[in-house]
Structure formats: structure tokens, C-alpha cells
Design a protein around this motif. Sequence first.
Motif, short mmCIF file in Angstrom:
data_model
loop_
_atom_site.label_atom_id
_atom_site.label_comp_id
_atom_site.label_asym_id
_atom_site.label_seq_id
_atom_site.Cartn_x
_atom_site.Cartn_y
_atom_site.Cartn_z
N GLY A 120 -67.77 19.43 6.25
CA GLY A 120 -67.58 20.84 6.57
C GLY A 120 -67.58 21.09 8.07
O GLY A 120 -68.09 20.31 8.87
N GLU A 121 -66.99 22.21 8.44
CA GLU A 121 -66.80 22.57 9.84
C GLU A 121 -68.13 22.68 10.60
O GLU A 121 -68.23 22.30 11.76
N THR A 122 -69.15 23.18 9.93
CA THR A 122 -70.45 23.35 10.57
C THR A 122 -71.07 22.01 10.97
O THR A 122 -71.70 21.90 12.02
N ASN A 123 -70.89 20.99 10.14
CA ASN A 123 -71.50 19.68 10.39
C ASN A 123 -70.62 18.74 11.20
O ASN A 123 -71.09 17.68 11.62
N ALA A 124 -69.36 19.09 11.42
CA ALA A 124 -68.44 18.20 12.12
C ALA A 124 -68.91 17.83 13.54
O ALA A 124 -68.86 16.65 13.90
N PRO A 125 -69.38 18.78 14.35
CA PRO A 125 -69.84 18.39 15.69
C PRO A 125 -71.00 17.40 15.67
O PRO A 125 -71.03 16.45 16.46
N LEU A 126 -71.96 17.59 14.77
CA LEU A 126 -73.08 16.66 14.66
C LEU A 126 -72.59 15.29 14.21
O LEU A 126 -73.01 14.26 14.74
N PHE A 127 -71.69 15.28 13.24
CA PHE A 127 -71.12 14.01 12.77
C PHE A 127 -70.41 13.29 13.91
O PHE A 127 -70.61 12.08 14.09
N LEU A 128 -69.58 14.00 14.67
CA LEU A 128 -68.85 13.37 15.76
C LEU A 128 -69.79 12.85 16.85
O LEU A 128 -69.56 11.77 17.40
N ALA A 129 -70.84 13.59 17.14
CA ALA A 129 -71.81 13.12 18.12
C ALA A 129 -72.51 11.86 17.63
O ALA A 129 -72.68 10.89 18.38
N ARG A 130 -72.91 11.86 16.38
CA ARG A 130 -73.57 10.68 15.82
C ARG A 130 -72.62 9.49 15.77
O ARG A 130 -73.00 8.36 16.10
N PHE A 131 -71.38 9.74 15.38
CA PHE A 131 -70.36 8.68 15.36
C PHE A 131 -70.16 8.10 16.75
O PHE A 131 -70.10 6.88 16.93
N ALA A 132 -70.08 8.98 17.75
CA ALA A 132 -69.89 8.52 19.13
C ALA A 132 -71.05 7.64 19.57
O ALA A 132 -70.84 6.58 20.18
N LEU A 133 -72.27 8.04 19.28
CA LEU A 133 -73.43 7.24 19.68
C LEU A 133 -73.44 5.88 18.99
O LEU A 133 -73.75 4.86 19.61
N LEU A 134 -73.09 5.86 17.73
CA LEU A 134 -73.03 4.59 17.01
C LEU A 134 -71.92 3.70 17.56
O LEU A 134 -72.10 2.48 17.71
#
Length: 58
Positions: A21-35
Motif C-alpha cells: 500500500g501507498e502508506t507503507n511504500a516509503p518505509l519499504f523503500l527505505a528498508r530495501f535501500a538499507l538492505l
Amino acid sequence: MTDAELDAVYTRLCKTMTQLGETNAPLFLARFALLAIGKMDPEASLALIDAASDGVGD
């Protein structure tokens, strides 16, 4: 990475963001970037950060 592999990865990324969902996308992308950063050398990470920021916010 072949074009087919790149397409498969990008498709999975997009589908995952849609599912989260749109609300969680920024958190997901940040976590993905860190990984992802954890899998690369510092110079490559810094170069990608610079490349990704080009043209954003102009």
C-alpha cells in the motif's frame, strides 16, 4: 543482470509495493535501500545515491 532478470526484479518490487500500500511504500523503500547498501561497497552505494537524487526535487 540480464534484461529479463532486471524486469523480474522490478516487477516484484512494484508488486510488493502495491501489496503493501501507498502508506507503507516509503518505509519499504527505505528498508530495501538499507538492505541493498549492505550488499555493496561504499563507493558504489555513494554513486547510486548521487545518481538517484539527480533530477529529484528540481
